[in-house]
Design a protein around this motif. Structure first.
Motif: not given
Length: 235
Positions: A102-105, A108-111
């Protein structure tokens, strides 16, 4: 003093830490941090030198930053109540793995979508960045639906710290309008179920400065100046 959680608005990922604190029953206070103005200020960087939320100021004056670290701290203090799980156990490994995803993939998808909104870009740059973000968000939802694997909650038969963090990130899709969450029935059910949680309703009310009824250990809000004063006293 009670611990103070510094939460970011609007739409901060710190939402999940508020939910987790409500579930924990631990005493805590909140400090509102407006983004991007206050979060990038020199005053707030005395709390978090990276200039990000959330941060958690503890009773002894130590500060914890990063959502995963804060959630694991809450978990370590609530093992007896069943919210936290013992490090080294299979349940802890599963929790850590889900939080990491949740904290990475997923996060970060919303970044790229946030960047396209928050920064001046040429039209072609914005279009390309937005397209990249949309593809990443769609892929992340497909992956998380597979990881959920038909369960009612991310880790099994009951709610966990992972579900608290999930709801704070997943709501970003409501802002960006990328996917129809109904295409992912497991995630859709989980998200809708979480909206009925008193802790989630409380966090929404806090963010929007509405009347908020705590079912946990909330002890009120402080402003940044007061929090910095308490930090100085604890030093």
């Amino acid at each position: 003093m009670s611990p103070i959680l510094f939460y970011g608005v609007p739409e901060g990922c710190s939402f999940g830490s508020i939910v987790a604190l409500e579930w924990s029953g631990l005493p805590y206070r909140l400090c509102r941090v407006e983004m991007p103005e206050i979060v990038s200020s020199e005053e707030y960087k005395r709390i978090n030198m990276v200039g990000e939320t959330p941060s958690l100021l503890l009773e002894d004056g130590r500060t914890i930053s990063e959502s995963m670290a804060i959630l694991h701290h809450i978990g370590a203090r609530t093992i007896d109540s069943g919210l936290g799980v013992a490090q080294g156990s299979a349940d802890f490994d599963r929790l850590n793995q889900m939080l990491a995803f949740l904290n990475t993939t997923f996060f970060q998808a919303f970044g790229p979508l946030w960047y396209a909104i928050e920064h001046p870009l040429e039209p072609q740059q914005k279009q390309a960045l937005t397209a990249y973000g949309i593809a990443a968000v769609e892929k992340a939802h497909h992956t998380l639906e597979r990881l959920l694997d038909g369960r009612e909650w991310l880790l099994g038969s009951g709610s966990s710290l992972a579900d608290a963090y999930f709801v704070g990130i997943t709501r970003w899709n409501d802002f960006h309008k990328v996917v129809d969450r109904r295409q992912f029935p497991g995630l859709h059910r989980l998200y809708e179920r979480m909206q009925q949680e008193p802790a989630v309703r409380f966090a929404h009310a806090i963010e929007h400065r509405q009347e908020a009824k705590s079912s946990g250990g909330f002890r009120g809000e402080v402003d940044l100046a007061e929090a910095l004063g308490l930090l100085k006293q604890a030093a």
